[in-house]
Design an enzyme around this catalytic site. Structure first.
Site, PDB file in Angstrom:
ATOM      1  N   ILE A  24      -9.838  98.406 -56.381  1.00 49.24           N
ATOM      2  CA  ILE A  24      -8.693  97.609 -55.950  1.00 49.24           C
ATOM      3  C   ILE A  24      -8.558  97.667 -54.438  1.00 49.24           C
ATOM      4  CG2 ILE A  24      -6.174  97.438 -56.008  1.00 49.24           C
ATOM      5  CD1 ILE A  24      -6.294  98.487 -58.900  1.00 49.24           C
ATOM      6  N   GLU A  38      -4.242 103.754 -50.236  1.00 49.43           N
ATOM      7  CA  GLU A  38      -4.899 104.373 -49.089  1.00 49.43           C
ATOM      8  C   GLU A  38      -6.128 105.152 -49.547  1.00 49.43           C
ATOM      9  OE1 GLU A  38      -5.328 105.402 -44.972  1.00 49.43           O
ATOM     10  OE2 GLU A  38      -4.351 103.789 -46.085  1.00 49.43           O
ATOM     11  N   GLU A 107      15.457 118.470 -57.394  1.00 52.26           N
ATOM     12  CA  GLU A 107      16.336 119.319 -56.583  1.00 52.26           C
ATOM     13  C   GLU A 107      15.566 119.996 -55.454  1.00 52.26           C
ATOM     14  OE1 GLU A 107      19.444 123.082 -57.110  1.00 52.26           O
ATOM     15  OE2 GLU A 107      18.476 122.185 -58.867  1.00 52.26           O
ATOM     16  N   GLU A 133      -2.379 110.926 -66.496  1.00 56.17           N
ATOM     17  CA  GLU A 133      -1.233 110.810 -65.596  1.00 56.17           C
ATOM     18  C   GLU A 133      -1.706 110.288 -64.244  1.00 56.17           C
ATOM     19  OE1 GLU A 133       2.427 113.659 -64.656  1.00 56.17           O
ATOM     20  OE2 GLU A 133       0.643 114.277 -63.538  1.00 56.17           O
ATOM     21  N   ILE A 147       2.224 121.468 -49.584  1.00 57.82           N
ATOM     22  CA  ILE A 147       2.723 122.707 -48.992  1.00 57.82           C
ATOM     23  C   ILE A 147       3.613 123.444 -49.978  1.00 57.82           C
ATOM     24  CG2 ILE A 147       4.144 123.679 -47.147  1.00 57.82           C
ATOM     25  CD1 ILE A 147       1.381 122.562 -46.264  1.00 57.82           C
TER      26      ILE A 147
END
Length: 217
Positions: A24, A38, A107, A133, A147
């Site tokens: 694509i 990207e 959260e 997934e 990170i």
């Protein structure tokens, strides 16, 4: 059970999906258009990770949704939804579940868009449909998540309060960066096409940065 036999269709699916998603990107760039993709990475969960998750989730191995995992990196938040539509419109996979961690940020500060797809794999014993997934995220989202994952591995989720606050703040900074880039998206796209005419002649991805296929979340 024979783990090698069980995992073979997932390995095949990741390989095929990487080629298709990178295809694509190649089509967009050959036409001199901004590609919403990207780069793409992929992996199959290790046996240890599968077994650990089976115990944690109290699920059987064939119930896990992310044994086959793809990650699609994009430049802009709007690209995420363009990639999502491209996936939904394909005839070779079916989206069965969506998790929007952009609108509904975790959260911790984690942001990403996850889709679970059913993907048919042709094997010598006939077709087999597996779950995979696909995570879609901006480069800023991915930097923060990578990170955070490394720190989570070190602290096993029990972050010191000061570090937790800093991670929350850096997540806010990453969000601000995505918002600012969204405001000047058209300028950036135009500049990139002018600066890099080679976008019109893109290789198949072999040897490029998107051949790094390790991720863990």
């Amino acid at each position: 059970m024979d783990w090698e036999v069980f995992l073979d269709p997932y390995i095949q699916a990741v390989g095929e999906l990487k080629i298709k998603l990178r295809g694509i990107r190649k089509q967009f760039r050959k036409q001199g258009r901004h590609s919403p993709i990207e780069f793409v990475t992929g992996r199959v969960k290790s046996i240890d990770s599968i077994q650990e998750k089976m115990v944690r989730r109290n699920q059987q191995h064939d119930q896990l949704e992310d044994i086959a995992g793809l990650r699609v990196m994009v430049q802009f938040v709007d690209d995420i939804y363009e990639v999502l539509e491209l996936i939904k419109n394909r005839q070779d996979m079916t989206v069965v579940l969506e998790r929007d961690y952009i609108t509904n940020q975790k959260e911790s500060g984690y942001r990403s868009y996850h889709v679970i797809v059913e993907y048919p794999v042709d094997t010598i014993d006939g077709p087999k449909t597996i779950l995979a997934e696909i995570q879609i995220r901006t480069l800023a989202m991915n930097f923060w998540a990578t990170i955070e994952h490394s720190l989570n591995y070190k602290y096993r989720g029990a972050f010191p309060d000061d570090l937790k606050r800093r991670l929350k703040r850096t997540a806010e900074i990453a969000l601000e960066l995505d918002q600012e880039m969204r405001q000047i998206r058209d300028e950036i796209k135009e500049a990139q096409l002018l600066f890099d005419p080679e976008h019109k002649r893109v290789s198949d991805g072999v040897g490029n940065s998107d051949d790094t296929d390790e991720f863990y979340r």
